[in-house]
Scaffold this motif. Structure first.
Motif, PDB file in Angstrom:
ATOM      1  N   ASP A   9       3.063   4.784  -9.657  1.00 25.25           N
ATOM      2  CA  ASP A   9       3.800   3.698  -9.014  1.00 25.25           C
ATOM      3  C   ASP A   9       4.982   4.219  -8.194  1.00 25.25           C
ATOM      4  OD1 ASP A   9       2.074   1.891 -10.136  1.00 25.25           O
ATOM      5  OD2 ASP A   9       3.390   1.373 -11.828  1.00 25.25           O
ATOM      6  N   LEU A  10       5.635   5.272  -8.682  1.00 22.82           N
ATOM      7  CA  LEU A  10       6.793   5.803  -7.987  1.00 22.82           C
ATOM      8  C   LEU A  10       6.423   6.748  -6.841  1.00 22.82           C
ATOM      9  CD1 LEU A  10       9.211   6.546 -10.973  1.00 22.82           C
ATOM     10  CD2 LEU A  10       9.186   4.569  -9.453  1.00 22.82           C
ATOM     11  N   ALA A  11       5.220   7.273  -6.876  1.00 27.91           N
ATOM     12  CA  ALA A  11       4.795   8.215  -5.828  1.00 27.91           C
ATOM     13  C   ALA A  11       4.722   7.537  -4.464  1.00 27.91           C
ATOM     14  CB  ALA A  11       3.447   8.827  -6.187  1.00 27.91           C
ATOM     15  N   ASP A  12       4.550   6.215  -4.431  1.00 30.42           N
ATOM     16  CA  ASP A  12       4.490   5.506  -3.142  1.00 30.42           C
ATOM     17  C   ASP A  12       5.784   5.665  -2.353  1.00 30.42           C
ATOM     18  OD1 ASP A  12       1.956   4.656  -3.702  1.00 30.42           O
ATOM     19  OD2 ASP A  12       2.563   2.712  -4.500  1.00 30.42           O
ATOM     20  N   SER A  26      15.805   5.429  -2.560  1.00 25.43           N
ATOM     21  CA  SER A  26      14.817   4.346  -2.589  1.00 25.43           C
ATOM     22  C   SER A  26      15.018   3.554  -3.879  1.00 25.43           C
ATOM     23  CB  SER A  26      13.400   4.921  -2.496  1.00 25.43           C
ATOM     24  OG  SER A  26      12.442   3.889  -2.391  1.00 25.43           O
ATOM     25  N   VAL A  27      16.225   3.050  -4.058  1.00 29.46           N
ATOM     26  CA  VAL A  27      16.589   2.368  -5.292  1.00 29.46           C
ATOM     27  C   VAL A  27      15.803   1.071  -5.469  1.00 29.46           C
ATOM     28  CG1 VAL A  27      18.495   1.413  -6.633  1.00 29.46           C
ATOM     29  CG2 VAL A  27      18.889   3.368  -5.132  1.00 29.46           C
ATOM     30  N   LYS A  28      15.610   0.347  -4.378  1.00 25.38           N
ATOM     31  CA  LYS A  28      14.903  -0.928  -4.463  1.00 25.38           C
ATOM     32  C   LYS A  28      13.469  -0.735  -4.957  1.00 25.38           C
ATOM     33  CE  LYS A  28      15.875  -3.844  -1.319  1.00 25.38           C
ATOM     34  NZ  LYS A  28      16.012  -4.579  -0.041  1.00 25.38           N
ATOM     35  N   HIS A  29      12.788   0.263  -4.425  1.00 24.74           N
ATOM     36  CA  HIS A  29      11.420   0.537  -4.859  1.00 24.74           C
ATOM     37  C   HIS A  29      11.411   0.984  -6.317  1.00 24.74           C
ATOM     38  CE1 HIS A  29       7.164   1.649  -4.040  1.00 24.74           C
ATOM     39  NE2 HIS A  29       7.380   2.468  -5.052  1.00 24.74           N
TER      40      HIS A  29
END
Length: 209
Positions: free
Chosen positions: A80-83, A125-128
């Protein structure tokens, strides 16, 4: 009595051998030498160097607390975080604290308690990150740093609400272009009006002759 004497003699010999062996090979006993504390292992040195690089080379580094995630759940988190090009790694707390104690990130040491992991990426990329964590309740955001600014959990959530840098640049560009467009419009209007007046004067002069 003879047996007791033999047992005592055997214990004395064993003690003498152990003392001599520890003096000759102090590094094999796992205890500090006379010169000071035991040196850290090569593995700990490598991990500490990696922690320093993670904090110095990435604009966003946050600490996450996790509770009983399975291997499959960890794979899901990383996917999920790799995006957003966010990497998640698990470092021993003691090694991480030792690596950061003499750096400008030393105030983050209290975050490394219990079972923790570190999530990091080149561009913030805190929001993601927060969106992805909503799907993983066993992961808790504790705090971190964004562009060398230390932030708490609430600070990171407030930061995520800010518009993106691209959006701000677009708004700034629009504000800067607005006066220029107004000036151009006025100049064109005045030019048309001047042209119209000149044409009217020429027409009136021709009619008088």
């Amino acid at each position: 009595m003879l047996r007791c004497s033999f047992v005592r003699l055997r214990n004395v010999i064993s003690t003498i051998v152990s003392v001599r062996f520890s003096r000759k090979c102090p590094g094999l006993t796992g205890k500090p030498t006379r010169r000071g504390a035991a040196q850290p292992s090569l593995r700990k040195i490598v991990i500490a160097d990696e922690v320093k690089r993670v904090f110095s080379e990435n604009d966003m580094v946050v600490v996450l607390q996790h509770h009983g995630l399975t291997v499959a759940q960890w794979d899901s988190v990383r996917y999920d975080l790799a995006d957003a090009d966010i990497t998640v790694k698990d470092y021993p707390n003691r090694v991480a604290c030792k690596a950061l104690e003499d750096t400008k990130y030393k105030h983050m040491l209290p975050l490394f308690r219990s079972t923790t992991a570190v999530a990091f990426c080149k561009k913030p990329s805190v929001k993601h990150l927060l969106t992805a964590l909503n799907s993983h309740p066993k992961l808790l955001l504790i705090g971190g740093k964004v562009d060398d600014t230390l932030m708490s959990q609430d600070g990171l959530k407030q930061y995520a609400k800010l518009p993106s840098s691209h959006h701000l640049q677009s708004e700034l560009s629009g504000i800067m272009q607005s006066p220029m467009w107004t000036l151009t419009h006025l100049m064109q209007s005045n030019q048309l009006r001047l042209t119209s007046l000149l044409a009217q004067l020429c027409t009136e002069g021709t009619s008088r002759h």
